[in-house]
Enzyme design. Structure first.
Site, PDB file in Angstrom:
ATOM      1  N   LYS A 173      22.458 -25.348  30.941  1.00  0.00           N
ATOM      2  CA  LYS A 173      23.782 -25.430  30.304  1.00  0.00           C
ATOM      3  C   LYS A 173      24.079 -24.137  29.523  1.00  0.00           C
ATOM      4  O   LYS A 173      25.185 -23.599  29.598  1.00  0.00           O
ATOM      5  CB  LYS A 173      23.838 -26.649  29.369  1.00  0.00           C
ATOM      6  CG  LYS A 173      23.871 -27.974  30.144  1.00  0.00           C
ATOM      7  CD  LYS A 173      23.605 -29.186  29.271  1.00  0.00           C
ATOM      8  CE  LYS A 173      23.492 -30.439  30.122  1.00  0.00           C
ATOM      9  NZ  LYS A 173      23.111 -31.641  29.358  1.00  0.00           N
ATOM     10  N   GLN A 215      21.163 -33.448  23.491  1.00  0.00           N
ATOM     11  CA  GLN A 215      20.501 -33.785  24.753  1.00  0.00           C
ATOM     12  C   GLN A 215      19.720 -35.090  24.622  1.00  0.00           C
ATOM     13  O   GLN A 215      18.911 -35.261  23.718  1.00  0.00           O
ATOM     14  CB  GLN A 215      19.568 -32.627  25.161  1.00  0.00           C
ATOM     15  CG  GLN A 215      18.957 -32.783  26.533  1.00  0.00           C
ATOM     16  CD  GLN A 215      19.988 -32.749  27.665  1.00  0.00           C
ATOM     17  OE1 GLN A 215      20.896 -31.921  27.678  1.00  0.00           O
ATOM     18  NE2 GLN A 215      19.851 -33.666  28.613  1.00  0.00           N
ATOM     19  N   ASP A 219      30.244 -34.469  25.600  1.00  0.00           N
ATOM     20  CA  ASP A 219      29.583 -35.405  26.524  1.00  0.00           C
ATOM     21  C   ASP A 219      30.455 -36.643  26.744  1.00  0.00           C
ATOM     22  O   ASP A 219      30.186 -37.431  27.641  1.00  0.00           O
ATOM     23  CB  ASP A 219      28.216 -35.826  25.974  1.00  0.00           C
ATOM     24  CG  ASP A 219      27.102 -34.916  26.486  1.00  0.00           C
ATOM     25  OD1 ASP A 219      27.248 -34.385  27.612  1.00  0.00           O
ATOM     26  OD2 ASP A 219      26.104 -34.739  25.769  1.00  0.00           O
TER      27      ASP A 219
END
Ligand SMILES: NC(=O)c1ccc[n+]([C@@H]2O[C@H](COP(=O)([O-])OP(=O)(O)OC[C@H]3O[C@@H](n4cnc5c(N)ncnc54)[C@H](OP(=O)(O)O)[C@@H]3O)[C@@H](O)[C@H]2O)c1
Length: 305
Positions: free
Chosen positions: A53, A97, A120
């Site tokens: 990412k 994460q 997200d």
């Protein structure tokens, strides 16, 4: 006729457009988009995902920050870190994460992220917006899948879409997005009694179960569009031969690298019965990161002054 929906190509196109849009904003004298990735603990897969990412951010001209914390970090410290990132002007997106170490309260952490920076799309406020047909930050994999269906001009209006899997990150949000596009949506899960009867009527079939090659010929309608979200590892060469009878490269992968990947759909069934389908790898996978960058750029364009 080409039946494969190429996720890698779709993802590259999306990223190229974001890169150009970013350049145009920066040329006007504005700051670049900023993403902070929080990595807690030593999970090797998480490290790879965060690394990729951050690299993608660099390729697009984004500012990015990788924040690594010890697995024993206390809840209070994580919340303070998120608070700080929420307040920082140059940070448009915060991603934490997952999975997190067991002692941390995942829901509380995800809810602490400013919904505007929730790239997200997991914050209850963003999930609620999706529910009321006002999507803003949408979970990345479903967002990427919708972009792929659009690229391949898959008609959704009035068609039967069946989503197998009801997770918060894939099945449920994707079902709502398909519904918003006027598909007639059915969601199946592990307690669904008549799976085959339902999936075999699907014009658009999405498999997001995490069950190796589970859906086969009998589950797929002739000519269906099949989106295979599953990622499962195959380490046995005999199994690889059954899954990929014409694909010697896959058998060699198992021999040489120890494994190959397969989705939730039996590949020969998808190849024979679908009119369009996503391969594994190279189908849905690359679109998740594209979805993340779409959300980061969206947040940026809403926030930048
Ligand atoms: N390509 C990508 O970028 C990407 C992104 C995310 C996930 N994935 C992959 O997609 C798969 C699904 O991920 P996820 O996070 O959504 O998984 P998950 O949270 O484990 O959810 C799996 C869903 O499948 C349902 N299910 C399991 N067995 C079933 C069965 N026999 N019949 C019908 N439904 C069944 C479960 O039903 P219940 O709710 O009843 O338990 C659940 O809703 C995994 O392989 C994951 O690695 C890929």
């Amino acid at each position: 006729m080409q039946k494969i929906m190429n996720g890698k190509e779709a993802s590259e196109e999306i990223l190229e457009k974001i890169k150009i849009d970013t350049e145009n904003f920066v040329k006007k004298g504005l700051r670049p988009p900023g993403l902070a990735a929080v990595l807690i603990g030593e999970n090797p897969a998480s490290k790879i995902y965060v690394g990729s990412k951050v690299r993608t951010c660099a390729n697009l001209g984004f500012y990015s920050e990788k924040i690594e914390k010890d697995k024993n970090i206390e809840m209070k410290e994580v919340l303070n870190l998120i608070k700080d990132l929420n307040e920082r002007e140059e940070i448009d997106g915060i991603l934490v994460q997952l999975p997190l170490p067991d002692h941390l309260d995942e829901s509380m952490i995800l809810e602490a992220v400013n919904p505007q920076k929730d790239v997200d799309g997991f914050h209850p406020q963003n999930l609620g917006k999706l529910f009321i047909d006002e999507p803003n930050m949408v979970p990345c994999t479903p967002l990427g899948i919708m972009a792929l269906l659009k690229k391949y001009n898959v008609e959704l209006k009035g068609r039967n879409a069946v989503v197998v899997g009801r997770s918060r990150i894939v099945g449920k949000p994707l079902s709502l997005l398909l519904l918003k596009e006027n598909a007639t949506v059915t969601i199946c899960h592990s307690k669904t009694a008549n799976l085959e009867e339902i999936t075999s009527k699907a014009d658009i079939l999405v498999a997001a179960m995490g069950k190796k090659a589970f859906l086969t010929h009998k589950h797929i309608k002739e000519g269906a569009v099949v989106v295979d979200v599953g990622i499962n590892r195959v380490t046995d060469i005999e199994e690889a031969k059954k899954l990929y009878p014409d694909d010697e490269a896959r058998w060699n992968q198992v021999k040489e690298k120890g494994s190959t990947l397969v989705g939730d759909v039996f590949p020969p069934a998808m190849k024979e019965k679908a009119s369009l389908y996503t391969p594994v790898p190279g189908g849905v996978g690359p679109l998740t990161i594209a979805g993340l960058m779409m959300n980061t750029f969206l947040s940026y364009s809403q926030r930048v002054k």
